[in-house]
Design a protein around this motif. Structure first.
Motif, PDB file in Angstrom:
ATOM      1  N   GLY A 289      87.326  86.233  15.974  1.00 57.40           N
ATOM      2  CA  GLY A 289      86.726  87.477  15.543  1.00 57.40           C
ATOM      3  C   GLY A 289      85.229  87.535  15.758  1.00 57.40           C
ATOM      4  O   GLY A 289      84.623  88.611  15.668  1.00 57.40           O
ATOM      5  N   HIS A 290      84.598  86.377  16.030  1.00 61.08           N
ATOM      6  CA  HIS A 290      83.164  86.410  16.302  1.00 61.08           C
ATOM      7  C   HIS A 290      82.919  87.164  17.606  1.00 61.08           C
ATOM      8  O   HIS A 290      83.619  86.969  18.588  1.00 61.08           O
ATOM      9  N   PRO A 291      81.913  88.075  17.653  1.00 62.28           N
ATOM     10  CA  PRO A 291      81.675  88.866  18.862  1.00 62.28           C
ATOM     11  C   PRO A 291      81.372  88.041  20.103  1.00 62.28           C
ATOM     12  O   PRO A 291      81.655  88.479  21.220  1.00 62.28           O
ATOM     13  N   TRP A 292      80.773  86.854  19.938  1.00 66.08           N
ATOM     14  CA  TRP A 292      80.548  86.026  21.117  1.00 66.08           C
ATOM     15  C   TRP A 292      81.862  85.709  21.821  1.00 66.08           C
ATOM     16  O   TRP A 292      81.899  85.557  23.046  1.00 66.08           O
ATOM     17  N   TRP A 293      82.932  85.639  21.045  1.00 64.94           N
ATOM     18  CA  TRP A 293      84.237  85.296  21.589  1.00 64.94           C
ATOM     19  C   TRP A 293      84.975  86.561  22.038  1.00 64.94           C
ATOM     20  O   TRP A 293      85.423  86.670  23.178  1.00 64.94           O
TER      21      TRP A 293
ATOM     22  N   LEU B  94      81.879  77.292  24.824  1.00 65.54           N
ATOM     23  CA  LEU B  94      82.420  76.412  25.846  1.00 65.54           C
ATOM     24  C   LEU B  94      83.798  76.929  26.251  1.00 65.54           C
ATOM     25  O   LEU B  94      84.587  77.343  25.401  1.00 65.54           O
ATOM     26  N   TRP B  95      84.069  76.890  27.554  1.00 62.50           N
ATOM     27  CA  TRP B  95      85.321  77.438  28.088  1.00 62.50           C
ATOM     28  C   TRP B  95      86.046  76.388  28.907  1.00 62.50           C
ATOM     29  O   TRP B  95      85.418  75.510  29.503  1.00 62.50           O
ATOM     30  N   ARG B  96      87.352  76.549  28.967  1.00 63.67           N
ATOM     31  CA  ARG B  96      88.171  75.596  29.720  1.00 63.67           C
ATOM     32  C   ARG B  96      88.411  76.043  31.153  1.00 63.67           C
ATOM     33  O   ARG B  96      88.973  75.281  31.941  1.00 63.67           O
ATOM     34  N   ASP B  97      88.000  77.248  31.482  1.00 67.14           N
ATOM     35  CA  ASP B  97      88.201  77.744  32.837  1.00 67.14           C
ATOM     36  C   ASP B  97      87.022  78.613  33.244  1.00 67.14           C
ATOM     37  O   ASP B  97      86.299  79.168  32.408  1.00 67.14           O
ATOM     38  N   ALA B  98      86.824  78.730  34.555  1.00 70.28           N
ATOM     39  CA  ALA B  98      85.683  79.476  35.071  1.00 70.28           C
ATOM     40  C   ALA B  98      85.765  80.961  34.744  1.00 70.28           C
ATOM     41  O   ALA B  98      84.740  81.632  34.590  1.00 70.28           O
ATOM     42  N   ALA B  99      86.968  81.486  34.613  1.00 69.58           N
ATOM     43  CA  ALA B  99      87.130  82.906  34.282  1.00 69.58           C
ATOM     44  C   ALA B  99      86.883  83.192  32.806  1.00 69.58           C
ATOM     45  O   ALA B  99      86.872  84.348  32.389  1.00 69.58           O
ATOM     46  N   ARG B 100      86.722  82.145  32.032  1.00 68.09           N
ATOM     47  CA  ARG B 100      86.447  82.254  30.608  1.00 68.09           C
ATOM     48  C   ARG B 100      87.536  83.035  29.868  1.00 68.09           C
ATOM     49  O   ARG B 100      87.266  83.947  29.101  1.00 68.09           O
ATOM     50  N   THR B 101      88.742  82.616  30.141  1.00 69.18           N
ATOM     51  CA  THR B 101      89.874  83.209  29.413  1.00 69.18           C
ATOM     52  C   THR B 101      90.348  82.322  28.272  1.00 69.18           C
ATOM     53  O   THR B 101      91.001  82.803  27.347  1.00 69.18           O
ATOM     54  N   GLU B 102      90.018  81.001  28.340  1.00 72.11           N
ATOM     55  CA  GLU B 102      90.460  80.067  27.303  1.00 72.11           C
ATOM     56  C   GLU B 102      89.257  79.293  26.762  1.00 72.11           C
ATOM     57  O   GLU B 102      88.650  78.485  27.472  1.00 72.11           O
ATOM     58  N   ALA B 103      88.910  79.547  25.527  1.00 72.76           N
ATOM     59  CA  ALA B 103      87.780  78.858  24.919  1.00 72.76           C
ATOM     60  C   ALA B 103      88.137  77.418  24.587  1.00 72.76           C
ATOM     61  O   ALA B 103      89.297  77.102  24.287  1.00 72.76           O
TER      62      ALA B 103
ATOM     63  N   ARG C  93      98.639  82.962   8.380  1.00 69.81           N
ATOM     64  CA  ARG C  93      98.064  83.351   9.674  1.00 69.81           C
ATOM     65  C   ARG C  93      97.708  82.120  10.507  1.00 69.81           C
ATOM     66  O   ARG C  93      97.381  81.073   9.966  1.00 69.81           O
ATOM     67  N   GLN C  94      97.759  82.276  11.817  1.00 61.46           N
ATOM     68  CA  GLN C  94      97.231  81.291  12.755  1.00 61.46           C
ATOM     69  C   GLN C  94      95.893  81.815  13.260  1.00 61.46           C
ATOM     70  O   GLN C  94      95.814  82.923  13.796  1.00 61.46           O
ATOM     71  N   ILE C  95      94.840  81.017  13.118  1.00 65.10           N
ATOM     72  CA  ILE C  95      93.495  81.496  13.409  1.00 65.10           C
ATOM     73  C   ILE C  95      92.829  80.577  14.418  1.00 65.10           C
ATOM     74  O   ILE C  95      92.842  79.350  14.275  1.00 65.10           O
ATOM     75  N   GLY C  96      92.225  81.171  15.419  1.00 67.54           N
ATOM     76  CA  GLY C  96      91.553  80.403  16.452  1.00 67.54           C
ATOM     77  C   GLY C  96      90.167  79.946  16.039  1.00 67.54           C
ATOM     78  O   GLY C  96      89.485  80.605  15.245  1.00 67.54           O
ATOM     79  N   ILE C  97      89.758  78.793  16.582  1.00 71.10           N
ATOM     80  CA  ILE C  97      88.417  78.250  16.372  1.00 71.10           C
ATOM     81  C   ILE C  97      87.914  77.755  17.727  1.00 71.10           C
ATOM     82  O   ILE C  97      88.610  77.002  18.415  1.00 71.10           O
ATOM     83  N   ALA C  98      86.728  78.185  18.120  1.00 67.05           N
ATOM     84  CA  ALA C  98      86.167  77.825  19.430  1.00 67.05           C
ATOM     85  C   ALA C  98      84.858  77.060  19.265  1.00 67.05           C
ATOM     86  O   ALA C  98      84.113  77.265  18.301  1.00 67.05           O
ATOM     87  N   MET C  99      84.566  76.186  20.227  1.00 71.65           N
ATOM     88  CA  MET C  99      83.351  75.378  20.201  1.00 71.65           C
ATOM     89  C   MET C  99      82.178  76.135  20.818  1.00 71.65           C
ATOM     90  O   MET C  99      82.326  76.819  21.841  1.00 71.65           O
ATOM     91  N   ILE C 100      81.017  75.988  20.214  1.00 71.29           N
ATOM     92  CA  ILE C 100      79.782  76.568  20.724  1.00 71.29           C
ATOM     93  C   ILE C 100      79.124  75.577  21.680  1.00 71.29           C
ATOM     94  O   ILE C 100      79.195  74.360  21.482  1.00 71.29           O
ATOM     95  N   ASP C 101      78.462  76.093  22.717  1.00 74.91           N
ATOM     96  CA  ASP C 101      77.758  75.235  23.673  1.00 74.91           C
ATOM     97  C   ASP C 101      76.375  74.899  23.128  1.00 74.91           C
ATOM     98  O   ASP C 101      75.385  75.592  23.417  1.00 74.91           O
ATOM     99  N   LEU C 102      76.288  73.845  22.348  1.00 75.17           N
ATOM    100  CA  LEU C 102      75.023  73.459  21.732  1.00 75.17           C
ATOM    101  C   LEU C 102      74.043  72.867  22.734  1.00 75.17           C
ATOM    102  O   LEU C 102      72.854  72.678  22.400  1.00 75.17           O
ATOM    103  N   ASN C 103      74.491  72.584  23.949  1.00 73.72           N
ATOM    104  CA  ASN C 103      73.573  72.123  24.994  1.00 73.72           C
ATOM    105  C   ASN C 103      72.857  73.273  25.699  1.00 73.72           C
ATOM    106  O   ASN C 103      71.951  73.037  26.508  1.00 73.72           O
ATOM    107  N   ASN C 104      73.235  74.499  25.375  1.00 74.22           N
ATOM    108  CA  ASN C 104      72.603  75.668  25.970  1.00 74.22           C
ATOM    109  C   ASN C 104      71.278  75.937  25.246  1.00 74.22           C
ATOM    110  O   ASN C 104      71.273  76.170  24.036  1.00 74.22           O
TER     111      ASN C 104
END
Length: 527
Positions: free
Chosen positions: A139-143, A159-168, A183-194
């Motif tokens: 639900g975060h807008p970055w995602w 961070l994404w698992r593919d170049a098309a950025r379809t899978e975080a 509910r099943q809720i997604g959690i994605a990693m932030i690119d802290l090296n950016n």
């Protein structure tokens, strides 16, 4: 509502304009506030926010409810309040946020938040916020605005698992996690090296630390707890060298603005925390190995843990000594409600060298054991039940957000009229609450107990653990029999020949003649 929207009519702080964050109204009363505890002498009170105090009848703990109970915390004797996250999140615990710049609406408004901070500071209490800025929740807008859109403005924040950025890139090893409500809720990693990510979080964290942007810290928090802090996030090799590249620069910016600002690091491995203190540059870590020894109330384990902890802790760093937190079983459940063991552990956790932490309700003997329900966050609800203000579980003000037909309500760890509430213990001089208040008052009155040196002078000849605290001419001696039979302390002559008074019961005492029953606590001091 975001900080920027809520406070758009106020003067923008130039240093934070890039983050779109503006300052709260000036609080003139803050200048007349009593002094706050110095670094090294704090006593933390850890609040699981949703469960603490409800002010509006929706059964969810909120900012106004917490503010209404500041007098209780002040009277208890703590110096600092540590809150679990306040940001909105799809999870009940508010980790894995969907916005880093806002307050969960059910907790209140920014006005409520600043009123709480001012109220705490007016009583000389510090405020610490828990920060988990390594992940975003679904639900975060970055995602939502970047998935499948490689050119989206904030797509490179994750961070994404593919170049098309379809899978975080997910948190740990799964794309979604089960919530207690099914509910099943997604959690994605932030690119802290950016570098853009680092700059963003630096601005946001500076706001909460110094809303006016003038270095005064008026209306600002006094420190952060960094949740799940790691150098190589989740050991995946996709977000690495974070101590040097992310955390240290952020901490340096905070300290440059607020030299007295403190960082509490939760070391992700739950070890001694040396790397987090040295390379990670945190001010304090959590004394997890010592906690394990205190839970067992085993003299040999405690002595070993104390010595190993002291060996890795530099003079300008610290350890937080604790029995419970929001991820661990409640101590009273681990000791089968044994009041003597509860009193012994309380004395050790509060009077050993370090900065102690109480988890809300610990001072009452609240209970709770982790459930076994797969990976669901329902497992920890028993550790996070509503603070027991009243004898009734569903009394007005009770933050029973989990009420319903599930086991965490139908089979609660804490029950009505079980003696484990502020209402039932408030006037009882023999209660656990009274014992905690006595220990904390003693700690505040004796400088050697707040920040003095420490020795463990009793050897292997006795099951009595002896803790000698010293500061100048002031000396205090804690004696706790951790054995199963009556025992005497094995003290050397330099201690036995000194003049001691009983700091709890009064009167002169010769410690070498004392005979202590199992789990008996005696606290002596020089006049």
């Amino acid at each position: 509502m975001s900080i920027a929207k809520t406070l758009a009519a106020l003067v923008v702080v130039a240093a934070l304009a890039g983050a779109g964050i503006t300052a709260p109204p000036t609080a003139t009363a803050a200048e007349a506030s009593p002094p706050r505890a110095q670094a090294g002498e704090e006593v933390f009170y850890h609040v699981f926010f949703r469960s603490f105090r409800d002010s509006d009848g929706d059964r969810i703990g909120d900012l106004r409810g917490l503010t209404e109970r500041l007098d209780y915390l002040e009277d208890l004797g703590i110096t600092s309040i540590l809150l679990t996250p306040l940001q909105p999140s799809p999870f009940y615990h508010n980790y894995f946020p969907t916005d880093f710049e806002t307050i969960e609406p059910k907790y209140g408004t920014l006005d409520d938040y600043f009123a709480f901070v001012r109220g705490a500071h007016a009583r000389g209490l510090k405020v610490y916020l828990d920060q988990e800025i390594q992940y975003v929740g679904e639900g975060h807008p970055w995602w939502t605005r970047s998935q499948g859109f490689a050119g989206a403005p904030f797509a490179d924040f994750l961070l994404w698992r593919d170049a098309a950025r379809t899978e975080a890139e997910p948190f740990l090893d799964r794309a979604t996690w089960p919530h207690y409500d099914g509910r099943q809720i997604g959690i994605a990693m932030i690119d802290l090296n950016n570098p853009r990510v680092r700059d963003y979080f630096t601005r946001v964290l500076l706001f909460w630390a110094d809303p006016h942007g003038d270095g005064s810290g008026r209306d600002g928090v006094d420190g952060y707890r960094i949740d799940h802090m790691m150098d190589d996030l989740d050991h995946k090799g996709v977000a690495t060298d974070l101590f040097a590249g992310f955390w240290r620069p952020v901490f340096e910016a905070l300290r440059a603005r607020r030299p007295d600002f403190r960082i509490l690091a939760e070391q992700a491995d739950w070890g001694f925390g040396e790397d987090w203190l040295v390379r990670g540059d945190a001010d304090l870590v959590f004394a997890f190995p010592l906690r394990g020894a205190l839970i067992d109330l085993d003299k040999d384990k405690i002595v070993q843990a104390v010595r190993e902890t002291e060996a890795i802790t530099q003079a300008d760093k610290g350890q937080i000594v604790f029995l419970e937190n929001h991820d661990t079983d409640r101590f009273m459940s681990l000791i089968d409600d044994d009041p003597a063991r509860a009193r012994a552990a309380a004395a050790l956790s509060l009077l050993l060298r370090g900065e102690p932490l109480l988890y809300y309700g610990q001072e009452l003997g609240m209970r709770g054991i982790t459930r076994e329900d797969g990976m669901s966050d329902s497992n920890h609800i028993p550790l996070r039940e509503a603070m027991r203000w009243s004898a009734e579980l569903d009394a007005p003000g009770a933050a029973i957000w989990y009420r319903g037909d599930k086991p965490w309500w139908t089979e609660p760890a804490n029950r009505a009229h079980d003696g484990v509430s502020v209402e039932e213990q408030q006037g009882d001089a023999d209660s656990l609450l009274a014992w905690y208040r006595t220990l904390l008052a003693l700690r505040q009155a004796r400088p050697e107990l707040r920040g003095g040196d420490q020795r463990l002078p009793c050897g292997d000849a006795s099951e009595v653990l002896c803790v000698l605290r010293e500061s100048g001419d002031a000396r205090s001696l804690l004696l706790v029999n951790l054995g199963d039979a009556e025992a005497r302390p094995a003290l050397d002559a330099t201690i036995a020949d000194d003049r001691w008074i009983d700091l709890i019961d009064g009167g002169t005492v010769d410690p070498s003649t004392l005979s202590l029953a199992p789990m008996t606590v005696r606290i002596l001091g020089t006049p």
